[in-house]
Design an enzyme around this catalytic site. Sequence first.
Site, PDB file in Angstrom:
ATOM      1  N   HIS A 173      35.031  54.759  41.632  1.00 39.91           N
ATOM      2  CA  HIS A 173      34.184  55.521  40.480  1.00 39.91           C
ATOM      3  C   HIS A 173      33.109  54.235  40.231  1.00 39.91           C
ATOM      4  O   HIS A 173      33.024  52.976  40.393  1.00 39.91           O
ATOM      5  CB  HIS A 173      34.989  55.603  39.188  1.00 39.91           C
ATOM      6  CG  HIS A 173      35.523  54.580  38.637  1.00 39.91           C
ATOM      7  ND1 HIS A 173      36.718  53.732  38.908  1.00 39.91           N
ATOM      8  CD2 HIS A 173      35.410  54.166  37.239  1.00 39.91           C
ATOM      9  CE1 HIS A 173      37.075  52.779  37.998  1.00 39.91           C
ATOM     10  NE2 HIS A 173      36.477  52.937  36.952  1.00 39.91           N
ATOM     11  N   HIS A 184      31.971  52.589  37.541  1.00 40.11           N
ATOM     12  CA  HIS A 184      31.824  51.479  36.385  1.00 40.11           C
ATOM     13  C   HIS A 184      31.701  50.073  37.203  1.00 40.11           C
ATOM     14  O   HIS A 184      31.994  49.884  38.182  1.00 40.11           O
ATOM     15  CB  HIS A 184      33.293  51.430  35.939  1.00 40.11           C
ATOM     16  CG  HIS A 184      33.582  52.563  34.709  1.00 40.11           C
ATOM     17  ND1 HIS A 184      34.930  52.907  34.321  1.00 40.11           N
ATOM     18  CD2 HIS A 184      32.631  53.304  34.136  1.00 40.11           C
ATOM     19  CE1 HIS A 184      34.664  53.609  33.263  1.00 40.11           C
ATOM     20  NE2 HIS A 184      33.367  54.148  33.283  1.00 40.11           N
ATOM     21  N   ASP A 239      32.444  47.123  36.886  1.00 39.55           N
ATOM     22  CA  ASP A 239      33.368  46.205  37.106  1.00 39.55           C
ATOM     23  C   ASP A 239      33.843  46.664  38.479  1.00 39.55           C
ATOM     24  O   ASP A 239      35.074  45.999  39.181  1.00 39.55           O
ATOM     25  CB  ASP A 239      34.602  45.876  36.143  1.00 39.55           C
ATOM     26  CG  ASP A 239      35.587  47.177  35.825  1.00 39.55           C
ATOM     27  OD1 ASP A 239      34.635  48.326  35.553  1.00 39.55           O
ATOM     28  OD2 ASP A 239      36.748  47.232  35.777  1.00 39.55           O
ATOM     29  N   HIS A 240      33.594  47.857  38.871  1.00 39.96           N
ATOM     30  CA  HIS A 240      34.293  48.401  40.515  1.00 39.96           C
ATOM     31  C   HIS A 240      32.813  48.441  41.496  1.00 39.96           C
ATOM     32  O   HIS A 240      33.193  48.437  42.474  1.00 39.96           O
ATOM     33  CB  HIS A 240      34.711  49.737  40.274  1.00 39.96           C
ATOM     34  CG  HIS A 240      35.737  49.582  39.248  1.00 39.96           C
ATOM     35  ND1 HIS A 240      37.230  49.969  39.954  1.00 39.96           N
ATOM     36  CD2 HIS A 240      35.909  49.519  37.780  1.00 39.96           C
ATOM     37  CE1 HIS A 240      38.023  49.796  38.654  1.00 39.96           C
ATOM     38  NE2 HIS A 240      37.266  49.484  37.666  1.00 39.96           N
ATOM     39  N   HIS A 243      39.377  59.297  33.983  1.00 36.98           N
ATOM     40  CA  HIS A 243      39.007  58.235  33.586  1.00 36.98           C
ATOM     41  C   HIS A 243      37.403  58.167  33.509  1.00 36.98           C
ATOM     42  O   HIS A 243      36.768  57.973  32.631  1.00 36.98           O
ATOM     43  CB  HIS A 243      39.405  56.912  34.340  1.00 36.98           C
ATOM     44  CG  HIS A 243      38.759  55.683  34.052  1.00 36.98           C
ATOM     45  ND1 HIS A 243      38.867  54.841  33.026  1.00 36.98           N
ATOM     46  CD2 HIS A 243      37.997  54.845  34.770  1.00 36.98           C
ATOM     47  CE1 HIS A 243      38.532  53.866  33.053  1.00 36.98           C
ATOM     48  NE2 HIS A 243      37.720  53.672  34.130  1.00 36.98           N
ATOM     49  N   ASP A 293      41.016  53.253  38.537  1.00 36.80           N
ATOM     50  CA  ASP A 293      41.323  53.220  37.221  1.00 36.80           C
ATOM     51  C   ASP A 293      42.125  54.470  36.786  1.00 36.80           C
ATOM     52  O   ASP A 293      41.875  54.906  35.459  1.00 36.80           O
ATOM     53  CB  ASP A 293      40.292  53.015  36.459  1.00 36.80           C
ATOM     54  CG  ASP A 293      39.848  51.402  36.367  1.00 36.80           C
ATOM     55  OD1 ASP A 293      40.403  50.770  37.239  1.00 36.80           O
ATOM     56  OD2 ASP A 293      38.717  51.183  35.757  1.00 36.80           O
ATOM     57  N   HIS A 320      43.346  47.056  37.995  1.00 36.69           N
ATOM     58  CA  HIS A 320      43.565  46.083  36.925  1.00 36.69           C
ATOM     59  C   HIS A 320      44.950  45.747  36.712  1.00 36.69           C
ATOM     60  O   HIS A 320      46.008  46.457  37.157  1.00 36.69           O
ATOM     61  CB  HIS A 320      43.199  46.655  35.701  1.00 36.69           C
ATOM     62  CG  HIS A 320      41.593  46.990  35.448  1.00 36.69           C
ATOM     63  ND1 HIS A 320      40.891  46.274  35.059  1.00 36.69           N
ATOM     64  CD2 HIS A 320      40.877  48.090  35.937  1.00 36.69           C
ATOM     65  CE1 HIS A 320      39.608  46.582  35.028  1.00 36.69           C
ATOM     66  NE2 HIS A 320      39.534  48.024  35.489  1.00 36.69           N
TER      67      HIS A 320
HETATM   68 FE    FE Z   1      37.767  48.966  35.596  1.00 40.51          FE
HETATM   69 ZN    ZN Z   2      36.803  51.771  35.125  1.00 44.73          ZN
END
Ligand code: FE
Ligand code: ZN
Length: 238
Positions: A54, A56, A58-59, A112, A131, A169
Amino acid sequence: PEIVAVPAFSDNYIWLLRDSATGAVAVVDPGDGGAALRAAEERGWRIGQVLTTHWHPDHTGGNLRVKEATGCTIHGPASERERIPGIDEELREGDRVRVGSLAAEVWEVPGHTLGHIAFVFRDAGVAFVGDTLFVMGCGRLFEGTPEQMHRSLQRLGELPRDTRLYCAHEYTLGNARFAAHAEPGNEAVLRRLAEVQERRARGEITVPTTVAEERATNPFLRAESVEQLGSLRHAKDS
Ligand code: FE
Ligand code: ZN
């Protein structure tokens, strides 16, 4: 396959996946490109693909750095293409992705984010779930509805019991405490909470999990209705 956790930021796991038969390597969700490249280089592995669950940051924050360094192909959800840096291959439900001799089915698992996908390597008994599902928990509903998340989790829960689930995570300890609060009479949850506390105290990671363990201890997967999932999610958020 060989699968290696690359810790990033405070609690992310980037996953390196290497097909033992061909030596092909993919990296799942390289939020930190430098960390992913170093981990591959240490092992003498060459990243050929990025698999994005996805959009985001942080990915996906390291996508371009990994692509510049390796010339890899970036795969990600079609419906989030505008927000996935460097995307080459747009994926939809039912598409296949190959990493060397390994084959993944693409599953759309919204909740998410609306476009979130999972990579299900059925023959290898492995799924990368981003996530969507966490160990004993699930992702926050930033874009989707409880109904979508309920369906996404139920689908993952129907995979074979020994399927290993790789999430993005290390949220397990907090999730385990919440699960013990949500299901105080569930012995499997209480045993797992104790085990997770010991493992985290020793600095060990708690991912992957298995479908069987999640069916026994994940209150969000065990929720019998959309309403129940919604109220669990609300309680966990507050
Ligand atoms: Fe994440
Ligand atoms: Zn995420």
